[in-house]
Design a protein around this motif. Structure first.
Motif, short mmCIF file in Angstrom:
data_model
loop_
_atom_site.label_atom_id
_atom_site.label_comp_id
_atom_site.label_asym_id
_atom_site.label_seq_id
_atom_site.Cartn_x
_atom_site.Cartn_y
_atom_site.Cartn_z
N LEU A 182 0.83 -1.21 0.00
CA LEU A 182 0.00 0.00 0.00
C LEU A 182 0.86 1.26 0.00
N LEU A 201 2.79 2.30 2.25
CA LEU A 201 2.84 2.92 3.58
C LEU A 201 4.29 2.91 4.01
N THR A 243 4.48 7.95 7.80
CA THR A 243 3.09 7.53 7.65
C THR A 243 2.88 6.14 8.23
N ARG A 277 2.75 6.40 11.95
CA ARG A 277 1.56 7.03 12.48
C ARG A 277 0.33 6.13 12.32
N VAL A 278 0.21 5.50 11.16
CA VAL A 278 -1.01 4.77 10.85
C VAL A 278 -0.98 3.34 11.42
N LEU A 332 -6.93 3.57 3.16
CA LEU A 332 -5.49 3.35 2.95
C LEU A 332 -5.16 3.18 1.47
N GLY A 333 -6.13 2.67 0.72
CA GLY A 333 -5.89 2.44 -0.71
C GLY A 333 -5.77 3.72 -1.50
N PRO A 335 -2.13 6.50 1.95
CA PRO A 335 -1.63 5.76 3.11
C PRO A 335 -1.65 6.59 4.39
N ASN A 336 -1.58 7.93 4.28
CA ASN A 336 -1.57 8.73 5.51
C ASN A 336 -2.97 9.02 6.03
N LEU A 337 -4.02 8.53 5.31
CA LEU A 337 -5.41 8.63 5.75
C LEU A 337 -5.92 10.06 5.86
N ARG A 351 -10.91 -1.93 -0.78
CA ARG A 351 -9.65 -1.19 -0.85
C ARG A 351 -9.03 -1.34 -2.23
#
Lengths: 503, 230
Positions: free
Chosen positions: A410, A412, A416, A419-420, B94-95, B98-100, B142
């Motif tokens: 994803l 990530l 980030t 944090r997530v 998230l898709g 990623p940092n929402l 997602r």
């Protein structure tokens, strides 16, 4: 930190060599550490097992209490232990009533007793965490297969213990090697002096920096070896992933198993609660009869302690998170070795050793006594680091193993990801680590004892001074205040982390 | 077109050769005996396994050295496709980012995806409070918002019952048809392949064969496949 150790090495004075007193200090240090660690871990296994598989009234309080003696300011705990186990303590009074000799607490038995008091709960919590990291799904599966008693031991409990216990033993052994305040109050004399105590005496009483540095070097080698072994033992593959289902247990319902659990939990509870109760019972009258001048001294000392504690906790958190990630990624990333080495040093280097080193470094440039408070905060943060690493690294490894690929797919990454994914999943462990750091710093009586002048004091030092001046009531009052502050800070942070997490 | 040019994939002591092309928009099943390297093939395409020789190309772009998250691909694993501490909406979100940190348009997109996979009203649930089928739907939601060109499935529905699995496969086929995505799906069940795959890549004896039409292959299997199908 390395620089500080270098200073110790340069200043060490080998001319005098090791006298017979030093050798006996080494023997005593190692022997009491082995005894203390063995007793703590062996007793902790049945207690942790009972707590892990029972749900009873007061369980949460008991678990919070298990954090207490470890985070309890040493000086406070010793006061409590003396009230219960001392020569004119509660148990001795009972024995005398029955026509027996009173307990003799000073010497080896007192030092080991105090160490077990401090470390049995730590061992219990470490082992309990091991139990709790077995996902609820495994117990469900075991219940479905009708696994109980010895088979449960073989299937889930023994593999978990084999992973957790050696590490717990090694950490407690290393902690007991650098025992200072306990030896200062309950040991002493030629037959019960630890190396740490010898450093303090060389430093404060004889002001022989060369000898203090030599002893520090010795202490460093010894704890370094122990810490090295301790870190090598953090192995094991974990128990796979679960879906954070609420934990339920179906095993261990037989009457014998229940009875044994009750006995173990009650015994451990009493052993921990009695000295704490003693502090409260003698502290409240002390608080009520406090003079204005003593009250002012205590409040100012408490203010100093709060500032130091908050500063060192923040400092520790800022240091520990990147270190943890670096270590957890170690197979992929050579830089992690350095971070792990720093953690090892943190475990191996005692406050007194760092204190001696810092003193030697600072002495030519500034008045070390003027920097007593910032130095204490810094050293406290470094002291808390190895505990925090021990708590966080296995969890981070697990998180990376479980969610690393999903996160990569994803995109990530970096902050980030922290944090997530990382920080939310790490929250219970971070809270626990921060709580430990805050409380340890709050009650520390190591560096401050070396660096303080008569003007500055933290609360533990103030209590120690009041005790030394035979102002027993004021000392008890200060001890109670210190107890409330330490336990309060730990409870708030630990609870904050575990909120919504199954305990 | 997805091209594996003279690829050699290594996983432990095991190695797999792949030299094949997959047309864009196709739905392809990867089948073969257990341990033949189906997952190895998918993971190499997704970027979790380095390709030791050869090149991976998508629409004239060389992906061989690209990080997994940067590839135009979405992947569903056998398990752990969701973060347990995040809600349905966050797991889907998230898709996109990623940092929402989603803006209103993106939030609407997440909501639309949740509605599309049939989870309307469950946005704030955590995965543990969902059934297995619902969890799969979250993961597919997602994939939907990711909007990647290629969807890689490593048997994410293996734990579901036949009816539920069929339902999920149909949903995958429908979503792929809507977005025009290329699908590569590992399966050990020829019925899955017949259900949604136009073509089959047979992985056996250290080799990933070029894709062939599903029906004829399964009706008239070569010896390696025949041994597996029984």
């Amino acid at each position: 930190m390395i620089g500080v150790l270098f200073a110790v090495a340069l200043r060490a004075d080998p001319g005098a060599g090791l006298g017979p007193a030093d050798w006996s200090a080494i023997r005593f240090t190692v022997w009491q550490a082995i005894l203390s660690a063995s007793c703590s871990v062996l007793l902790a296994i049945p207690v942790a097992r009972g707590i892990a598989r029972r749900r009873f009234w007061g369980r949460r309080v008991l678990i919070a209490l298990m954090g207490a003696p470890f985070i309890l300011p040493v000086i406070v705990a010793i006061l409590g232990i003396l009230v219960v186990f001392g020569r004119s303590g509660w148990i001795s009074d009972l024995l005398v009533l029955m026509g027996q000799e009173p307990l003799r607490i000073y010497g080896l038995q007192g030092v080991v007793l105090a160490h077990v008091f401090f470390n049995l709960p730590l061992a219990t919590r470490l082992i309990l965490q091991g139990w709790q990291e077995i996902p609820a799904e495994r117990f469900r599966l075991a219940a479905q297969l009708n696994v109980d008693g010895p088979s449960m031991w073989r299937l889930l409990e023994w593999p978990m213990l084999r992973q957790v216990v050696p590490g717990a033993f090694a950490v407690i052994f290393a902690i007991c090697l650098s025992s200072f305040a306990v030896a200062l109050t309950l040991g002493g004399g030629p037959r019960a002096t630890t190396i740490e105590l010898a450093i303090y005496e060389a430093f404060r009483l004889e002001f022989d920096l060369g000898r203090a540095a030599l002893l520090s070097g010795l202490q460093l080698v010894l704890t370094g070896l122990a810490a090295f072994v301790a870190l090598r033992m953090a192995i094991g593959e974990g128990f796979g992933s679960g879906l954070d289902r609420p934990l339920r247990r179906w095993d261990g319902q037989a009457a014998v198993a229940r009875g044994l659990d009750v006995v173990w939990i009650t015994a451990a509870g009493l052993f921990l609660v009695l000295p704490l109760a003693a502090i409260v019972l003698s502290g409240i009258p002390g608080l009520l009869s406090l003079s204005a001048r003593s009250a002012d001294l205590l409040v100012r000392a408490a203010g100093n302690s709060l500032v130091i504690s908050a500063t060192s906790t923040l400092l520790m958190l800022v240091l520990v998170v990147p270190m943890t990630v670096a270590i957890a990624l170690r197979p992929l990333n050579g830089g992690g070795v350095l971070a792990e080495l720093a953690g090892l040093l943190g475990l191996a280097v005692s406050p007194l050793v760092i204190g001696t080193g810092l003193f030697i470094v600072l002495f030519p440039f500034v008045d070390p006594f003027a920097l007593a408070l910032p130095v204490t905060a810094l050293v406290n943060a470094l002291m808390a680091l190895p505990f925090a690493l021990r708590i966080l690294v296995p969890r981070v490894r697990d998180i990376l193993a479980r969610y690393g690929r999903l996160a990569l797919s994803l995109d990530l990454q970096g902050w980030t990801f922290m944090r997530v994914v990382l920080l939310p999943r790490l929250r219970p462990q971070l809270g626990f680590a921060a709580g430990l750091a805050a409380a340890l710093s709050m009650g520390d009586l190591g560096v401050i004892a070396l660096f303080s002048d008569s003007e500055t004091a933290t609360l533990p030092l103030q209590v120690y001074r009041l005790m030394g001046a035979y102002r027993t009531d004021a000392a008890a009052a200060g001890a109670l205040l210190l107890l409330c502050l330490s336990v309060g800070m730990f409870y708030v942070l630990d609870r904050g982390g575990r909120r919504h997490a199954e305990t | 077109m997805l091209k594996l040019e003279g690829c050699e994939l290594q996983n432990g002591g095991f190695s797999l050769a792949a030299d094949l092309q997959i047309e864009a928009g196709q739905r392809v099943a990867v089948i073969g005996p257990s341990g033949a390297g189906k997952t190895t093939l998918i993971e190499a395409i997704a970027g979790f396994l380095p390709i030791s020789r050869g090149r991976l190309i998508w629409r004239d772009q060389d992906l061989t050295a690209m990080a997994p998250g940067r590839r135009p691909m979405a992947m569903l694993f056998q398990d752990s496709n969701l973060f347990p501490h995040l809600s349905v909406a966050q797991n889907v979100g998230l898709g996109i980012r990623p940092n929402l940190r989603l803006n209103a348009t993106e939030q609407a997109k997440v909501q639309a995806a949740i509605d599309r996979v049939g989870l309307k009203g469950l946005e704030d649930r955590k995965p543990a409070a969902l059934s297995g089928g619902q969890q799969s739907r979250v993961a597919l939601g997602r994939v939907l918002v990711q909007g990647r060109d290629v969807l890689l499935l490593d048997e994410p529905f293996a734990a579901l019952g036949p009816a539920l699995k069929a339902e999920m496969l149909d949903l995958v086929a429908a979503l792929a048809a809507e977005s025009g995505a290329t699908v590569l799906m590992v399966s050990h069940d020829p019925a899955d392949a017949r259900r949604i795959a136009d073509q089959v890549v047979l992985v056996a004896e250290g080799l990933a064969h070029p894709p062939v039409a599903t029906g004829p292959l399964l009706d008239n299997p070569p010896p390696a496949l025949k041994a597996y199908l029984g």
